[in-house]
Write a protein that holds these residues in place. Structure first.
Motif, mmCIF file in Angstrom:
data_model
loop_
_atom_site.group_PDB
_atom_site.id
_atom_site.type_symbol
_atom_site.label_atom_id
_atom_site.label_comp_id
_atom_site.label_asym_id
_atom_site.label_seq_id
_atom_site.Cartn_x
_atom_site.Cartn_y
_atom_site.Cartn_z
ATOM 1 N N VAL A 107 4.164 7.337 -13.220
ATOM 2 C CA VAL A 107 3.317 8.444 -13.655
ATOM 3 C C VAL A 107 4.098 9.351 -14.597
ATOM 4 O O VAL A 107 3.593 9.785 -15.632
ATOM 5 N N ASP A 108 5.342 9.618 -14.234
ATOM 6 C CA ASP A 108 6.222 10.440 -15.053
ATOM 7 C C ASP A 108 7.214 9.534 -15.768
ATOM 8 O O ASP A 108 8.182 9.059 -15.172
ATOM 9 N N GLN A 109 6.978 9.283 -17.022
ATOM 10 C CA GLN A 109 7.844 8.393 -17.791
ATOM 11 C C GLN A 109 9.190 9.042 -18.127
ATOM 12 O O GLN A 109 10.110 8.358 -18.562
ATOM 13 N N GLU A 110 9.321 10.349 -17.903
ATOM 14 C CA GLU A 110 10.580 11.040 -18.191
ATOM 15 C C GLU A 110 11.570 10.922 -17.037
ATOM 16 O O GLU A 110 12.732 11.308 -17.172
ATOM 17 N N LEU A 155 3.731 5.745 -8.910
ATOM 18 C CA LEU A 155 3.261 4.731 -9.846
ATOM 19 C C LEU A 155 1.763 4.883 -10.098
ATOM 20 O O LEU A 155 1.029 5.437 -9.274
ATOM 21 N N LYS A 156 1.317 4.360 -11.218
ATOM 22 C CA LYS A 156 -0.114 4.250 -11.492
ATOM 23 C C LYS A 156 -0.370 2.858 -12.057
ATOM 24 O O LYS A 156 0.417 2.323 -12.844
ATOM 25 N N GLU A 157 -1.474 2.263 -11.638
ATOM 26 C CA GLU A 157 -1.815 0.935 -12.143
ATOM 27 C C GLU A 157 -2.205 1.034 -13.608
ATOM 28 O O GLU A 157 -2.898 1.977 -14.021
ATOM 29 N N HIS A 175 0.834 -1.205 0.000
ATOM 30 C CA HIS A 175 0.000 0.000 0.000
ATOM 31 C C HIS A 175 0.867 1.253 0.000
ATOM 32 O O HIS A 175 0.535 2.250 -0.658
ATOM 33 N N TYR A 176 1.980 1.224 0.723
ATOM 34 C CA TYR A 176 2.915 2.353 0.697
ATOM 35 C C TYR A 176 3.648 2.421 -0.642
ATOM 36 O O TYR A 176 3.851 3.504 -1.196
ATOM 37 N N PHE A 177 4.041 1.290 -1.152
ATOM 38 C CA PHE A 177 4.820 1.244 -2.387
ATOM 39 C C PHE A 177 4.004 1.761 -3.574
ATOM 40 O O PHE A 177 4.503 2.538 -4.396
ATOM 41 N N THR A 178 2.742 1.337 -3.671
ATOM 42 C CA THR A 178 1.895 1.746 -4.793
ATOM 43 C C THR A 178 1.140 3.036 -4.515
ATOM 44 O O THR A 178 0.561 3.621 -5.442
#
Length: 259
Positions: free
Chosen positions: A198-201, A209-211, A170-173
């Motif tokens: 979230v930021d691919q750059e 992160l985003k699922e 839960h903390y990691f994601t």
């Protein structure tokens, strides 16, 4: 920069999952059902051929889950990186890892323990069961994985398996949906979900992160995430339950200074 996908996996059933009394077991093994769960995950996981890296918490149950669930990857030479930042949140015996020399003798060359240094399992300072410490090492783990995913061929897509623990996930994601105060997590044993940054750059200092839509649709039937306010409320409720149950402790001033 190639696309980085992280497949998060909660470990299979360990003996500490059977009853509260088993929380006193130090670094417990997988149960027979846990071993079967690994076989099922191995059979059902659809991306074996795409996996480029294996990373796991250095506790025995997570290492065995990784080895047993991803045998093809191990067979083709992928060495598991043991990452201490992925260890479980509490300081109970069941969530406290073994000494590095013990683990090296048990797992041999299948696991790289280079990052597992003395003190990783003392549950103090940055390793403590305080929310601020867990949050900080979860961020450090994401940063490590982002660096890992962007190393080497910059145009190469990387798919990384991360085997860790239910409460820690839960903390990691940064996703608190489904968390249960009695089990301490919204993740089932050997459940897996896929995430991207979230930021691919690579400029986001938090490396959030985003699922992936595919992952979320597979498990809940739609791709719409909870709002930030909903996530904050769920986190507050979960942490309060963990403190009541002894899974989490407040940080003192000395601990905060060491983070």
């Amino acid at each position: 920069m190639g696309k980085i996908t992280i497949h998060c996996v909660r470990h299979a059933q360990g003996y500490h999952n059977l009853c509260e009394a088993n929380h006193r077991l130090p670094d417990p093994d997988l149960t027979e059902l846990g071993v079967q769960q690994c076989t099922t995950l191995s059979e059902q996981f659809p991306y074996h051929s795409k996996i480029t890296d294996l990373v796991a918490s250095p506790l025995r149950r997570t290492l065995y889950t990784c080895i047993l669930s991803f045998p093809d990857e191990v067979a083709r030479g992928l060495v598991i990186t043991a990452l201490p930042e992925l260890q479980e949140t509490s300081d109970l015996p069941c969530d406290t890892g073994s000494a590095r020399e013990v683990l090296e003798k048990e797992f041999g060359s299948k696991v790289d323990f280079q990052r597992v240094q003395d003190g990783w399992n003392n549950k103090q300072g940055r390793w403590s069961p305080a929310a601020a410490a867990i949050e900080a090492r979860a961020r450090d783990a994401r940063l490590f994985l982002r660096d890992l995913g962007s190393s080497g061929d910059e145009d190469r897509d990387r798919e990384i398996v991360v085997v860790t623990h239910g409460g820690y996930l839960h903390y990691f994601t940064e996703d608190w949906e489904g968390n249960d105060k009695f089990t301490g997590t919204g993740w089932a044993n050997t459940e897996w979900r896929s995430y991207q940054f979230v930021d691919q750059e690579g400029k986001d200092a938090n490396a959030s992160l985003k699922e992936t839509p595919e992952s979320r649709i597979r498990r809940v039937g739609h791709e719409h995430p909870l709002s930030e306010a909903e996530q904050r409320n769920l986190r507050s409720s979960a942490e309060e339950g963990w403190k009541e149950s002894g899974f989490q402790k407040p940080a003192d001033a000395d601990q905060e200074a060491k983070l």
